[in-house]
Design an enzyme around this catalytic site. Structure first.
Site, PDB file in Angstrom:
ATOM      1  N   ASP A  17      -8.021  -5.276  -0.745  1.00 38.04           N
ATOM      2  CA  ASP A  17      -8.448  -6.123  -1.859  1.00 38.04           C
ATOM      3  C   ASP A  17      -8.168  -7.597  -1.638  1.00 38.04           C
ATOM      4  O   ASP A  17      -8.759  -8.437  -2.303  1.00 38.04           O
ATOM      5  CB  ASP A  17      -7.761  -5.657  -3.152  1.00 38.04           C
ATOM      6  CG  ASP A  17      -8.300  -4.323  -3.592  1.00 38.04           C
ATOM      7  OD1 ASP A  17      -9.524  -4.219  -3.730  1.00 38.04           O
ATOM      8  OD2 ASP A  17      -7.518  -3.378  -3.755  1.00 38.04           O
TER       9      ASP A  17
ATOM     10  N   HIS B 135       0.839  -1.193   0.000  1.00 34.76           N
ATOM     11  CA  HIS B 135       0.000   0.000   0.000  1.00 34.76           C
ATOM     12  C   HIS B 135       0.871   1.238   0.000  1.00 34.76           C
ATOM     13  O   HIS B 135       1.928   1.241   0.630  1.00 34.76           O
ATOM     14  CB  HIS B 135      -0.936   0.025   1.230  1.00 34.76           C
ATOM     15  CG  HIS B 135      -2.105   0.909   1.021  1.00 34.76           C
ATOM     16  ND1 HIS B 135      -2.065   2.250   1.307  1.00 34.76           N
ATOM     17  CD2 HIS B 135      -3.326   0.654   0.500  1.00 34.76           C
ATOM     18  CE1 HIS B 135      -3.224   2.773   0.989  1.00 34.76           C
ATOM     19  NE2 HIS B 135      -4.011   1.839   0.500  1.00 34.76           N
TER      20      HIS B 135
HETATM   21  N1  COA Z   1       3.931  -7.790  -4.488  1.00 40.97           N
HETATM   22  C1  COA Z   1       5.273  -7.848  -4.569  1.00 40.97           C
HETATM   23  N2  COA Z   1       6.065  -6.776  -4.453  1.00 40.97           N
HETATM   24  C2  COA Z   1       5.473  -5.596  -4.227  1.00 40.97           C
HETATM   25  C3  COA Z   1       4.082  -5.463  -4.100  1.00 40.97           C
HETATM   26  C4  COA Z   1       3.314  -6.624  -4.241  1.00 40.97           C
HETATM   27  N3  COA Z   1       1.984  -6.569  -4.146  1.00 40.97           N
HETATM   28  N4  COA Z   1       3.785  -4.195  -3.856  1.00 40.97           N
HETATM   29  C5  COA Z   1       4.933  -3.539  -3.830  1.00 40.97           C
HETATM   30  N5  COA Z   1       5.950  -4.375  -4.055  1.00 40.97           N
HETATM   31  C6  COA Z   1       7.368  -4.031  -4.118  1.00 40.97           C
HETATM   32  C7  COA Z   1       7.674  -3.453  -5.487  1.00 40.97           C
HETATM   33  O1  COA Z   1       8.040  -4.437  -6.436  1.00 40.97           O
HETATM   34  C8  COA Z   1       8.795  -2.509  -5.163  1.00 40.97           C
HETATM   35  O2  COA Z   1       9.978  -3.245  -5.015  1.00 40.97           O
HETATM   36  P1  COA Z   1      11.385  -2.682  -5.549  1.00 40.97           P
HETATM   37  O3  COA Z   1      11.604  -1.415  -4.765  1.00 40.97           O
HETATM   38  O4  COA Z   1      12.307  -3.774  -5.240  1.00 40.97           O
HETATM   39  O5  COA Z   1      11.170  -2.432  -7.003  1.00 40.97           O
HETATM   40  C9  COA Z   1       8.414  -1.960  -3.798  1.00 40.97           C
HETATM   41  O6  COA Z   1       7.604  -2.985  -3.197  1.00 40.97           O
HETATM   42  C10 COA Z   1       7.620  -0.656  -3.868  1.00 40.97           C
HETATM   43  O7  COA Z   1       6.499  -0.875  -4.718  1.00 40.97           O
HETATM   44  P2  COA Z   1       5.766   0.243  -5.555  1.00 40.97           P
HETATM   45  O8  COA Z   1       4.923  -0.401  -6.587  1.00 40.97           O
HETATM   46  O9  COA Z   1       6.753   1.279  -5.991  1.00 40.97           O
HETATM   47  O10 COA Z   1       4.883   0.870  -4.399  1.00 40.97           O
HETATM   48  P3  COA Z   1       3.748   1.934  -4.599  1.00 40.97           P
HETATM   49  O11 COA Z   1       3.616   2.671  -3.361  1.00 40.97           O
HETATM   50  O12 COA Z   1       3.955   2.689  -5.856  1.00 40.97           O
HETATM   51  O13 COA Z   1       2.476   0.997  -4.912  1.00 40.97           O
HETATM   52  C11 COA Z   1       0.699  -0.411  -4.751  1.00 40.97           C
HETATM   53  C12 COA Z   1       1.487   0.696  -4.057  1.00 40.97           C
HETATM   54  C13 COA Z   1      -0.552  -0.695  -3.959  1.00 40.97           C
HETATM   55  C14 COA Z   1       0.274   0.056  -6.167  1.00 40.97           C
HETATM   56  C15 COA Z   1       1.580  -1.690  -4.850  1.00 40.97           C
HETATM   57  O14 COA Z   1       1.891  -2.166  -3.556  1.00 40.97           O
HETATM   58  C16 COA Z   1       0.930  -2.764  -5.670  1.00 40.97           C
HETATM   59  O15 COA Z   1       1.050  -2.751  -6.914  1.00 40.97           O
HETATM   60  N6  COA Z   1       0.190  -3.721  -5.037  1.00 40.97           N
HETATM   61  C17 COA Z   1      -0.523  -4.725  -5.764  1.00 40.97           C
HETATM   62  C18 COA Z   1      -1.821  -4.164  -6.315  1.00 40.97           C
HETATM   63  C19 COA Z   1      -2.849  -3.946  -5.244  1.00 40.97           C
HETATM   64  O16 COA Z   1      -3.069  -4.790  -4.393  1.00 40.97           O
HETATM   65  N7  COA Z   1      -3.522  -2.797  -5.325  1.00 40.97           N
HETATM   66  C20 COA Z   1      -4.563  -2.448  -4.398  1.00 40.97           C
HETATM   67  C21 COA Z   1      -4.123  -1.360  -3.475  1.00 40.97           C
HETATM   68  S1  COA Z   1      -5.306  -1.053  -2.198  1.00 40.97           S
END
Ligand code: COA
Length: 371
Positions: free
Chosen positions: A308, A257
């Site tokens: 989710d 998140h």
């Molecule tokens: N599974 C595996 N790794 C994850 C992850 C997940 N669900 N969410 C984040 N990470 C990792 C990323 O790969 C990244 O790693 P790195 O620094 O080695 O590249 C790091 O954690 C940061 O992730 P990032 O996508 O930059 O974080 P964010 O703050 O931009 O994104 C979300 C937040 C929610 C978009 C992200 O956690 C995600 O894509 N989650 C899955 C989708 C989801 O469940 N969305 C609903 C949100 S309520």
């Protein structure tokens, strides 16, 4: 300096919702989400989000009635939905049908506060009808007319199944609607506020929000979670499956998140509901697999389950078709979008940030026949 993804940027003042990422707390207008999930109803939360306080008995009866009597869709919307491709994505149907609603809304041209509250009420009342009607239409059935004596949650299940919903299903969906109602400046709400800040109408701002919610990084994640669980199929497959995803650097949907650095407080309730509904249905494996995945991802990636993750198995245990999971998120979040749109209108300034230019400069135009 550019902050990637506007992380930690405070882009608005708002009295609606407070997300405390460090402590894992979620507050709607001063009330803790745990308190609301335990004691409130979706209708009461709608009032709270829009008017900033819990309603009196009379006020609650009034808004509940308004939400009940405004559920029917204009016949033109239903007949247009009948010509949509039967395999259309329900979120695209919701986006398109919501856009159509403005043509027939008696307050369409009035952007005053009272008219906007009436329009917001109709949107919260009508979105569930669109989602349920689409499921019937695409399966070759007639849309089921809403019932005025049922709550939002009960009526939605009724319109979807044609049967009177039982108490457990109704209560579970009502809690899910409360938990999803608002979440500060999440992507879809921000999209709604950006649109509203141009002083466009509430239907247009809602359509922008629905488009943003559809994406798999936002509301679309719940559908991806259940697809993953179905693929895993058996608890003994979890370990290998999750580690393969890690090896392939794939994101596990339903985890992580932007704001919560600890447990998402909404996951607590959904986890409990997932377990109870799984037992009730005699299918505890979805919860068991989810728990296993949660343990591995937390231990090895330090990522917590978000809203989710467990909503996926909750909706699955309620026999809701998978591609309606995100539309259900939308019918709840409509209340929060409306609250933010109303708040934006009440103290508006155009939202227009800058971009750091990284393209070339000082190029000379070359006529097409000389390139
Ligand atoms: N599974 C595996 N790794 C994850 C992850 C997940 N669900 N969410 C984040 N990470 C990792 C990323 O790969 C990244 O790693 P790195 O620094 O080695 O590249 C790091 O954690 C940061 O992730 P990032 O996508 O930059 O974080 P964010 O703050 O931009 O994104 C979300 C937040 C929610 C978009 C992200 O956690 C995600 O894509 N989650 C899955 C989708 C989801 O469940 N969305 C609903 C949100 S309520």
């Amino acid at each position: 300096m550019v902050t990637s993804g506007l992380e930690d940027i405070v882009a608005a003042s708002s009295a609606i919702c407070d997300v405390n990422g460090k402590e894992g707390r979620l507050i709607y207008q001063g009330y803790d989400i745990h308190d609301l999930a335990e004691h409130s109803t979706f209708e009461e939360v709608v009032y709270l989000l829009w008017f900033g306080r819990l309603p009196t008995k009379t006020e609650l009866e009034k808004i509940s009635k308004e939400l009940r009597v405004n559920r029917a869709l204009p016949s033109q919307v239903i007949s247009t939905m009948k010509v949509f491709p039967k395999d259309a994505d329900p979120m695209e149907v919701l986006r398109t049908a919501t856009s159509m609603l403005s043509f027939y809304d008696p307050d369409d041209r009035d952007n005053g506060r009272e008219a906007n509250i009436r329009k917001a009420t109709r949107l919260v009342a009508q979105l569930p009808t669109i989602v349920a009607a689409w499921d019937n239409i695409r399966n070759g059935r007639e849309a089921i007319s809403p019932k005025e004596d049922l709550s939002t949650a009960a009526n939605f299940i009724y319109m979807l199944t044609g049967k009177a919903p039982d108490e457990v299903a109704t209560k579970s969906l009502d809690i899910a609607l409360i938990l999803h109602a608002d979440h500060e400046l999440n992507a879809s709400t921000f999209a709604a506020r950006v649109a509203a800040a141009t002083l466009t109408d509430i239907h247009s701002a809602t359509v922008a929000a629905i488009g943003a919610l559809k994406g798999p990084l936002h509301g679309g994640a719940n559908q991806e979670v259940i697809k993953m669980l179905l693929q895993i199929d058996k608890p003994e497959n979890v370990d290998a499956f999750v580690h393969k995803m890690f090896d392939e650097h794939q994101k596990i949907m339903g985890f992580g998140h932007r704001v919560y650095k600890t447990e998402d407080p909404r996951a607590h309730h959904l986890r409990k509901m997932s377990e109870e509904l799984g037992k009730r249905k005699g299918e505890p494996k979805w919860f068991d697999m989810s728990r296993q995945i949660e343990d591995i991802v937390l231990k090895e990636k330090h990522l917590n389950a978000n809203v989710d993750f467990y909503s996926a198995s909750v909706y699955y245990m309620l026999d809701i078709p998978i591609d309606l999971f995100t539309p259900i998120f939308a019918i709840s979040r409509m209340s929060g979008w409306a609250a933010h749109i109303l708040e934006q209108y009440s103290n508006n300034r155009l939202i227009r940030p800058r971009a750091e230019y990284t393209g070339p400069r000082n190029l000379k135009y070359v006529p097409v026949d000389q390139r």
